[in-house]
Design a protein around this motif. Structure first.
Motif, short mmCIF file in Angstrom:
data_model
loop_
_atom_site.label_atom_id
_atom_site.label_comp_id
_atom_site.label_asym_id
_atom_site.label_seq_id
_atom_site.Cartn_x
_atom_site.Cartn_y
_atom_site.Cartn_z
N UNK A 244 0.80 -1.23 0.00
CA UNK A 244 0.00 0.00 0.00
C UNK A 244 0.84 1.28 0.00
N UNK A 245 1.89 1.40 0.82
CA UNK A 245 2.71 2.63 0.74
C UNK A 245 3.31 2.86 -0.65
N UNK A 246 3.66 1.77 -1.34
CA UNK A 246 4.19 1.90 -2.69
C UNK A 246 3.10 2.35 -3.66
N UNK A 247 1.90 1.78 -3.54
CA UNK A 247 0.80 2.19 -4.41
C UNK A 247 0.50 3.68 -4.21
N UNK A 248 0.49 4.11 -2.97
CA UNK A 248 0.21 5.53 -2.69
C UNK A 248 1.30 6.42 -3.27
N UNK A 249 2.56 5.98 -3.17
CA UNK A 249 3.67 6.75 -3.74
C UNK A 249 3.52 6.89 -5.24
N UNK A 250 3.21 5.79 -5.93
CA UNK A 250 3.08 5.83 -7.38
C UNK A 250 1.94 6.74 -7.81
N UNK A 251 0.82 6.69 -7.09
CA UNK A 251 -0.31 7.57 -7.41
C UNK A 251 0.06 9.02 -7.15
N UNK A 252 0.69 9.27 -6.02
CA UNK A 252 1.07 10.65 -5.66
C UNK A 252 2.04 11.24 -6.66
N UNK A 253 2.99 10.41 -7.15
CA UNK A 253 4.00 10.89 -8.09
C UNK A 253 3.54 10.86 -9.54
N UNK A 254 2.27 10.44 -9.75
CA UNK A 254 1.70 10.36 -11.11
C UNK A 254 2.53 9.44 -12.01
N UNK A 255 2.92 8.31 -11.45
CA UNK A 255 3.65 7.29 -12.19
C UNK A 255 2.66 6.21 -12.62
#
Length: 463
Positions: A244-255
């Motif tokens: 989940x922290x990785x999913x949130x990072x990818x969404x936040x960074x627009x990756x």
């Protein structure tokens, strides 16, 4: 059966004898200097001198020279430090390179400098599986590889797809731990820039550290190591990255990403509740049918006000002749934030990672030296693995920036067969060192052109 000298003087079946010739005017590796010229064209010598630990004693070989020797050794096919003795026997090669090779002990001491016991001092007593912080030496080695990626990549490529996965390296050293599949060894993570075939990050781990144990730090490092001119970023991985922290990072960074989802009971139930009419055929295989469908699903701690993720379910149904042998219908799923791409195209895009990251793992372990670890010390093995990643990148730059198109996708063993293991006769005429190689006109032109392109790259970064 012991061997006796034959009275007729024959050594073997064919009519010749082998004798020792200690000469420096011939070499069996006339093409191997291309690797060293690639290193120097990229400025690795200067970067290593600035970033790597200072030698423990004065005199002898510098850290930059030892790093260059190890990359050359791995590119030549050596997977043990002792193999450097084979290169050192080639006095003609040393003459072309302008320097001798360090001893195996000197290279082992060099690797030992990357091991720092203090990195393990903060390990929680209750944790058997733990990712230690990297030593300053390992961070310096990463800085060298980051610079190689930036200087070796083509500036016209502004899209970076990162494929991320772990691999198991079997080792029977006392310090090695048992991985999930029962193999004793280590389990490093690797991140590859697909469009450039460059390793942008690696994280060496004990074998008992699962790939799903905080993959975020490794992924963040991979994207941080991309050149500044990269404008569009994408990411693909298996279920070890379903974190989940990785999913949130990818969404936040627009990756933009596609990751295999953990098949939890809740997700499996959601997949099983999809009516037949909503499933669409993706593949017809010899033993099973593969269908896909969109499902609505939200991870347990996903913010309610966040943009919903997209889940694509895959159903694997055994064909008629295999019904009695199979365990029935199976489900897999992907999670993604790419909402505009067709579901079938998205699944196929995600599957492409098997042809990139798995290829890199095979080359690193089977054709370079990452499959044989040299030390009982964790930091030394981590450095060896990272130097193998650096070697992979140097060979990629050589292929893509200097060699002809026909060798663009060549594996190391092809480069050795065609280029690195050329016999050469060395001569000096009017203070000009030359090496004569028995190749045809085309291959000779390709080698000369490659050296010219590397010289131009050197001039660009040393102007």
């Amino acid at each position: 059966m012991g061997l006796r000298r034959r009275r007729d003087g024959r050594q073997g079946i064919l009519p010749f004898v082998i004798e020792q010739a200690k000469r420096d005017d011939v070499t069996a590796r006339a093409g191997l200097p291309l690797v060293v010229e690639t290193l120097r064209a990229l400025g690795v010598e200067e970067m290593a001198a600035a970033a790597l630990p200072a030698p423990q004693r004065q005199g002898g070989f510098s850290p930059a020279q030892k790093l260059e020797a190890m990359v050359t050794l791995i590119a030549a096919g050596g997977d043990r430090l002792e193999d450097v003795r084979i290169l050192a026997e080639d006095k003609g090669l040393e003459k072309l390179l302008g320097t001798p090779f360090p001893s195996p002990d000197a290279l082992l001491d060099f690797l030992g400098q990357f091991h720092d016991p203090q990195c393990w001092e903060d390990r929680p007593l209750e944790k058997k599986a733990w990712v230690a912080p990297e030593s300053p030496g390992l961070r310096g080695l990463e800085a060298v590889n980051r610079a190689v990626v930036e200087r070796g990549a083509e500036r016209s490529v502004t899209l970076a797809t990162i494929d991320h996965d772990g691999t198991i390296i079997e080792a029977h050293k006392r310090e090695a731990t048992v991985a999930y599949e029962g193999t004793r060894g280590f389990q490093p993570l690797v991140a590859v820039w697909v469009e450039q075939q460059l390793i942008v990050a690696d994280e060496f781990r004990d074998g008992n550290v699962a790939g799903g144990a905080d993959p975020l730090s490794s992924v963040e490092r991979a994207f941080a190591n991309l050149p500044a001119w990269v404008g569009e970023r994408r990411f693909r991985a298996d279920s070890a990255a379903y974190y989940t922290p990785l999913l949130k990072y990818l969404v936040r960074e627009k990756i933009a990403f596609a990751i295999s989802a953990d098949m939890t009971q809740e997700l499996r139930a959601r997949c099983g509740s999809v009516v037949d009419q909503r499933w669409a055929r993706l593949d017809t295989r010899e033993r099973e049918e593969v269908d896909l469908a969109e499902v609505e699903f939200t991870p347990g701690d996903w913010p309610r006000d966040a943009w919903p993720l997209r889940y694509i379910a895959l159903r694997f149904t055994p064909r008629q002749q295999d019904l009695f042998e199979s365990k029935g219908v199976r489900y897999h799923a992907l999670v993604t934030n790419r909402h505009k791409l067709d579901a079938a195209e998205l699944v196929r895009w995600h599957r492409e990672k098997a042809g990139t990251i798995e290829h890199v793992h095979r080359v690193m372990k089977d054709e370079l030296g990452a499959g044989v670890l040299p030390s009982a010390r964790f930091g030394a093995n981590a450095a060896w693995f990272r130097i193998n990643a650096l070697t992979f990148n140097v060979l990629t730059v050589l292929k893509r920036r200097a060699l002809p198109e026909r060798l663009r996708e060549a594996r190391p063993k092809r480069l050795r067969y065609e280029l690195f293991t050329l016999a050469g006769e060395i001569a000096v005429h009017q203070s000009q060192l030359s090496v004569r190689v028995p190749v045809g006109d085309q291959r000779l032109d390709e080698i000369i052109d490659a050296r010219g392109r590397l010289l131009a790259l050197y001039d660009d970064y040393h102007a």
